[in-house]
Scaffold this active site. Structure first.
Site, PDB file in Angstrom:
ATOM      1  N   ASP A 138       0.867  -1.176   0.000  1.00 10.83           N
ATOM      2  CA  ASP A 138       0.000   0.000   0.000  1.00 10.83           C
ATOM      3  C   ASP A 138       0.900   1.221   0.000  1.00 10.83           C
ATOM      4  O   ASP A 138       1.770   1.366   0.865  1.00 10.83           O
ATOM      5  CB  ASP A 138      -0.893   0.001   1.240  1.00 10.83           C
ATOM      6  N   ASP A 140       1.362   5.062   0.576  1.00 10.07           N
ATOM      7  CA  ASP A 140       0.717   6.151   1.311  1.00 10.07           C
ATOM      8  C   ASP A 140       1.585   7.410   1.217  1.00 10.07           C
ATOM      9  O   ASP A 140       2.214   7.842   2.182  1.00 10.07           O
ATOM     10  CB  ASP A 140       0.512   5.735   2.770  1.00 10.07           C
ATOM     11  N   GLU A 142       1.616  11.170   1.067  1.00  6.84           N
ATOM     12  CA  GLU A 142       0.706  12.260   1.440  1.00  6.84           C
ATOM     13  C   GLU A 142       1.366  13.637   1.271  1.00  6.84           C
ATOM     14  O   GLU A 142       1.945  14.157   2.204  1.00  6.84           O
ATOM     15  CB  GLU A 142       0.228  12.056   2.874  1.00  6.84           C
ATOM     16  N   TYR A 215     -11.545  10.871   5.942  1.00  4.87           N
ATOM     17  CA  TYR A 215     -11.529  11.380   7.309  1.00  4.87           C
ATOM     18  C   TYR A 215     -10.521  12.521   7.361  1.00  4.87           C
ATOM     19  O   TYR A 215      -9.864  12.814   6.351  1.00  4.87           O
ATOM     20  CB  TYR A 215     -11.182  10.281   8.331  1.00  4.87           C
TER      21      TYR A 215
END
Length: 376
Positions: A138, A140, A142, A215
């Site tokens: 995965d 990630d 950001e 979120y």
């Protein structure tokens, strides 16, 4: 992803798990595989949760490290990852992936900027998975093209992110051919303005699914309070405020198949202080961001106690707490809002629900709400 109130003592899991398995106290979820996926990010594992591991389709260990352009995992983190992999004995269908990155973790822009750097990232990631006997990666980052988290970014990130995933997909496929398995590739991706550095249509064929980080919509950098993980837009939202539904529609409009979209649930809340009192603090200006609160603490010290009164937004399908005396505001997910998200997943034929983060739900109350919502 943001780290939230991690608790010590998780290393006991590696010792206690075999005892649980030996005594036959593990119960896996019955029935045939569901078309909906439950994906949980995990920084650790509480042995008490093993009884519910059959409800989880994929656990994503957070995090591997990105150093000098290489994806790797140190001995301490590898030990936790192996604890998660041991759970396959309790749930043979369980997949255990590894996430690399996280909020404030840089090095992606640099690694993706050259063909040599992309290949080094891709090959090291594949080697890590095969060495650890994990099931997928995965990514990630950001975020591509953004530097809000304090990392380096570049206008070229948009094209380079696609190339990075392309190289990674190819390396995982080569490793999979050798090992006789398919290594999955997913990405943790935000929405709204934070996806401007991603060519969604170009990366779509390279990914098995998208983990939509629906979120943290409101945080220390936003001007008002609000639902940090709301399903729909509250009537008080002005303009193009971020919501789960708007994130989904953004990705669908880019051509992503609905079953590849896994929406996010938060096992934590966000508290704001010195909040303007209108509308019980909802979508109001505030003095400062107070902090993040794990679900067990929300139940014990906040929800309908010590002056914090629970409210429900029927339109947004989201709860919040308002303390009229202290002018404190808390936004969070709970079983009711998670049930609404599950109903939304089924209505829109999405891929499922993912959550951050496993250790914040020690009694599996919120996991159970996801399971029931997607299977009942």
């Amino acid at each position: 992803m943001r780290k939230v109130l991690l608790r010590p003592g998780r290393c006991l899991a590696g010792f206690l798990l075999p005892l649980l398995l030996a005594t036959g106290s593990v119960v896996t979820a019955a029935g045939s595989p569901s078309p909906y996926r439950i994906v949980g990010y995990a920084t650790g594992w509480d042995p008490a949760q093993t009884k519910d591991v059959g409800k989880i389709d994929t656990l994503i260990f957070a995090f591997a490290q990105l150093k000098d352009g290489r994806v790797g995992i140190d001995a301490e983190h590898a030990k936790t990852l192996q604890t998660l992999l041991a759970l396959k004995s309790a749930n043979p269908r369980l997949k255990v992936d590894v996430s690399v990155g996280g909020w404030t973790v840089g090095g992606f822009s640099e690694a993706a900027s050259t063909a040599e750097g992309r290949q080094k990232f891709a090959d090291s990631a594949a080697q890590m998975l095969t060495t650890q006997h994990a099931d997928g990666l995965d990514v990630d980052w950001e975020y591509p093209g953004h530097h809000e988290s304090g990392i380096r970014s570049s206008p070229e990130d948009k094209a380079n992110f696609t190339l990075l995933l392309k190289a990674t997909r190819a390396s995982l496929d080569r490793a999979g051919t050798k090992d006789g398995k398919h290594y999955t590739l997913s990405a943790a991706i935000a929405d709204g303005p934070f996806v401007s550095g991603i060519d969604i249509g170009a990366v779509d064929p390279l990914l098995d699914w998208f983990n939509l980080m629906t979120y943290d919509f409101v945080n220390a950098a936003t001007p008002t309070t609000g639902h940090h993980t709301g399903l729909h837009a509250s009537p008080l939202v002005k303009g193009d405020g971020r919501t789960t539904d708007r994130a989904v529609q953004q990705f669908l409009a880019a051509g992503v198949a609905p079953q590849k979209l896994v929406i996010g649930a938060a096992l934590y809340g966000r508290e704001f202080a010195d909040v303007k009192a209108d509308h019980a603090g909802l979508y109001q200006t505030y003095g400062h961001f107070q902090g993040m609160i794990a679900w067990p603490e929300l139940k014990q010290r906040y929800i309908d106690t010590q002056g914090y009164v629970r409210h429900w937004d029927e339109v947004a399908q989201a709860p919040w707490l308002w303390n009229a005396k202290t002018h404190r505001f808390v936004t969070y997910d709970d079983p009711q809002s998670i049930a609404a998200k599950a109903a939304y997943v089924r209505a829109e034929h999405l891929g499922g629900i993912m959550y951050w983060e496993q250790t914040n739900d020690p009694t599996d109350e919120l996991l159970d709400a996801m399971w029931k919502g997607l299977h009942d």
